[in-house]
Scaffold this motif. Structure first.
Motif, PDB file in Angstrom:
ATOM      1  N   ALA A  41       0.825  -1.206   0.000  1.00 45.91           N
ATOM      2  CA  ALA A  41       0.000   0.000   0.000  1.00 45.91           C
ATOM      3  C   ALA A  41       0.860   1.257   0.000  1.00 45.91           C
ATOM      4  O   ALA A  41       0.581   2.227  -0.724  1.00 45.91           O
ATOM      5  N   THR A  42       1.925   1.261   0.796  1.00 47.73           N
ATOM      6  CA  THR A  42       2.782   2.441   0.895  1.00 47.73           C
ATOM      7  C   THR A  42       3.551   2.680  -0.399  1.00 47.73           C
ATOM      8  O   THR A  42       3.681   3.822  -0.865  1.00 47.73           O
ATOM      9  N   ALA A  43       4.045   1.618  -1.003  1.00 45.80           N
ATOM     10  CA  ALA A  43       4.772   1.763  -2.258  1.00 45.80           C
ATOM     11  C   ALA A  43       3.858   2.251  -3.373  1.00 45.80           C
ATOM     12  O   ALA A  43       4.229   3.131  -4.164  1.00 45.80           O
ATOM     13  N   LEU A  44       2.653   1.715  -3.438  1.00 47.33           N
ATOM     14  CA  LEU A  44       1.721   2.129  -4.481  1.00 47.33           C
ATOM     15  C   LEU A  44       1.302   3.578  -4.274  1.00 47.33           C
ATOM     16  O   LEU A  44       1.234   4.370  -5.228  1.00 47.33           O
ATOM     17  N   GLY A  45       1.027   3.947  -3.027  1.00 50.46           N
ATOM     18  CA  GLY A  45       0.636   5.324  -2.744  1.00 50.46           C
ATOM     19  C   GLY A  45       1.749   6.313  -3.016  1.00 50.46           C
ATOM     20  O   GLY A  45       1.535   7.369  -3.630  1.00 50.46           O
ATOM     21  N   TYR A  46       2.959   5.984  -2.587  1.00 47.63           N
ATOM     22  CA  TYR A  46       4.105   6.859  -2.824  1.00 47.63           C
ATOM     23  C   TYR A  46       4.375   6.986  -4.333  1.00 47.63           C
ATOM     24  O   TYR A  46       4.610   8.086  -4.843  1.00 47.63           O
ATOM     25  N   GLY A  47       4.323   5.864  -5.033  1.00 44.75           N
ATOM     26  CA  GLY A  47       4.585   5.898  -6.473  1.00 44.75           C
ATOM     27  C   GLY A  47       3.577   6.762  -7.208  1.00 44.75           C
ATOM     28  O   GLY A  47       3.949   7.526  -8.113  1.00 44.75           O
ATOM     29  N   ALA A  48       2.306   6.670  -6.824  1.00 43.67           N
ATOM     30  CA  ALA A  48       1.271   7.479  -7.479  1.00 43.67           C
ATOM     31  C   ALA A  48       1.445   8.956  -7.156  1.00 43.67           C
ATOM     32  O   ALA A  48       1.314   9.825  -8.035  1.00 43.67           O
ATOM     33  N   ALA A  49       1.749   9.276  -5.896  1.00 44.26           N
ATOM     34  CA  ALA A  49       1.882  10.674  -5.492  1.00 44.26           C
ATOM     35  C   ALA A  49       3.128  11.334  -6.081  1.00 44.26           C
ATOM     36  O   ALA A  49       3.124  12.523  -6.404  1.00 44.26           O
ATOM     37  N   SER A  50       4.190  10.557  -6.235  1.00 41.56           N
ATOM     38  CA  SER A  50       5.447  11.106  -6.755  1.00 41.56           C
ATOM     39  C   SER A  50       5.488  11.145  -8.279  1.00 41.56           C
ATOM     40  O   SER A  50       6.367  11.764  -8.869  1.00 41.56           O
ATOM     41  N   GLY A  51       4.533  10.466  -8.916  1.00 40.78           N
ATOM     42  CA  GLY A  51       4.516  10.407 -10.369  1.00 40.78           C
ATOM     43  C   GLY A  51       5.321   9.251 -10.931  1.00 40.78           C
ATOM     44  O   GLY A  51       5.410   9.083 -12.151  1.00 40.78           O
ATOM     45  N   ASP A  52       5.888   8.439 -10.070  1.00 35.51           N
ATOM     46  CA  ASP A  52       6.692   7.307 -10.540  1.00 35.51           C
ATOM     47  C   ASP A  52       5.812   6.176 -11.065  1.00 35.51           C
ATOM     48  O   ASP A  52       6.252   5.379 -11.889  1.00 35.51           O
ATOM     49  N   ILE A  53       4.578   6.092 -10.573  1.00 36.10           N
ATOM     50  CA  ILE A  53       3.619   5.107 -11.065  1.00 36.10           C
ATOM     51  C   ILE A  53       2.460   5.860 -11.713  1.00 36.10           C
ATOM     52  O   ILE A  53       1.839   6.710 -11.077  1.00 36.10           O
TER      53      ILE A  53
END
Length: 370
Positions: free
Chosen positions: A298-310
């Motif tokens: 959950a943290t990786a997916l959320g961070y990736g979406a917020a940072s633009g990496d995902i």
């Protein structure tokens, strides 16, 4: 899991505390020797759990902290104590204070609070990931804004069915069973009982004697089981419990009557305490869910979406509304799960992102939360 309404309670077991303390110490060691972490790309990650006293929730925090630390992101753990209104107020205050591109990850406690939290996150232009509870008629991919990143849960029907069949096998396919349920009108409660009903249909000699709610609580489950033992006496052959904490309460009541190991008991969550009861023969089964991986995912997916990496636009519906994998534990594989070691170095953002979809079992099917 619960939880709500959804109360993921378990009396913390000493071995569980030791394992989590070791994981936390290992995490600090990794951070001290790791290569320079990337600068933070999000203002903050707000990780909302049911209670700090739960072994399951503590495990999710270990995974979340490992990912956040690996990208130098600030992570704040918040607790609802299973009060949905508390999270609505707490997260509402964070969003109102300014939370553009921050990440909110939480169990809303009840599906009744999910949309209100998502709407407030969207108004603040924050990213939000929900766990366990969402209404059946709304999904993350319904939102054009892309603020609701994903919903993450585990398949309660599978849990109920496999535990039910384990009980059927343990009692030789014949005898009375009682069901200790979580909280009324809760998705996991309803799903796990639906799974038990499926098992009952395939094991016609196993008869349901009664079903009662115990609010995911060990003490309430112990009291219920005492009453059932007095009422049904020798006809009670199995206890189906929708989480481990309530299963432990049932075992405690059985021990009072010298019946532990003679009446089959199942649970769900895979707590260390329950695993040890399976090893000792006092429980038959539990459905183990990997809390560390859930928190990290959950943290990786959320961070990736917020940072633009995902890029959310490139993710399928099945990647944004997901059941994670789970494992039925019996005496045959309990040692494997008990001996599992958690190394926080395996839960950096890059490592979790690289294997992110390996832990997904399926898309959550339509009508799963009705």
């Amino acid at each position: 899991m619960i939880k709500n309404s959804f109360k993921r309670r378990s009396n913390a077991h000493p071995l569980a505390h030791m394992a989590l303390r070791s994981a936390a110490a290992a995490l600090m060691a990794v951070l001290c020797v790791a290569v320079q972490a990337a600068p933070a790309k999000v203002p903050g990650i707000y990780f909302g759990i049911g209670t700090e006293s739960s072994e399951y929730w503590a495990a999710t925090v270990v995974g979340a902290k490992a990912v956040a630390s690996s990208v130098n992101a600030r992570l704040q753990v918040m607790t609802s104590e299973f009060q949905g209104q508390k999270f609505l107020q707490d997260y509402g205050a964070i969003f109102a204070a300014g939370c553009k591109d921050c990440v909110a990850i939480l169990d809303p406690v009840s599906s009744a609070f999910t949309k209100a939290i998502v709407d407030r996150a969207t108004a603040a232009d924050a990213k939000v990931i929900t766990i366990w509870n969402r209404p059946d008629n709304i999904h993350p991919y319904d939102m054009d804004s892309g603020n609701w990143v994903a919903h993450i849960a585990f398949d309660g029907v599978e849990s109920g069915y496999k535990n039910g069949m384990a009980l059927c096998k343990a009692i030789g396919g014949k005898g009375g069973v009682v069901a200790i349920e979580g909280v009324a009108d809760n998705p996991s409660t309803k799903q796990r009982f639906a799974g038990l009903k499926k098992a009952l249909a395939e094991c016609p000699g196993m008869k349901l004697l009664d079903r009662q709610y115990a609010d995911w609580d060990q003490t309430k489950a112990q009291v219920l089981t005492r009453g059932w033992l007095a009422r049904y006496s020798g006809n009670l052959k199995a206890v189906f419990s929708e989480n481990d904490s309530m299963a432990i309460g049932a075992v405690a009541a059985l021990k009072e009557r010298g019946l532990a190991g003679k009446v089959a008991v199942s649970g769900s969550d895979g707590s260390v305490a329950a695993l040890n009861l399976i090893k000792s023969g006092d429980m038959v089964s539990t459905m183990w869910i990997d809390g560390v991986m859930q928190g990290a995912f959950a943290t990786a997916l959320g961070y990736g979406a917020a940072s633009g990496d995902i890029d959310l636009q490139k993710l399928s519906h099945a990647q944004r509304d997901v059941y994670l994998k789970q494992t039925l534990v019996t005496k045959d594989n309990v040692d494997e799960i008990l001996n599992r070691k958690v190394d926080p170095a395996d839960y950096t953002y890059e490592k979790v992102k690289a294997r992110m979809w390996e832990g997904v079992a399926s898309q959550i099917p339509a009508s799963a939360f009705k």
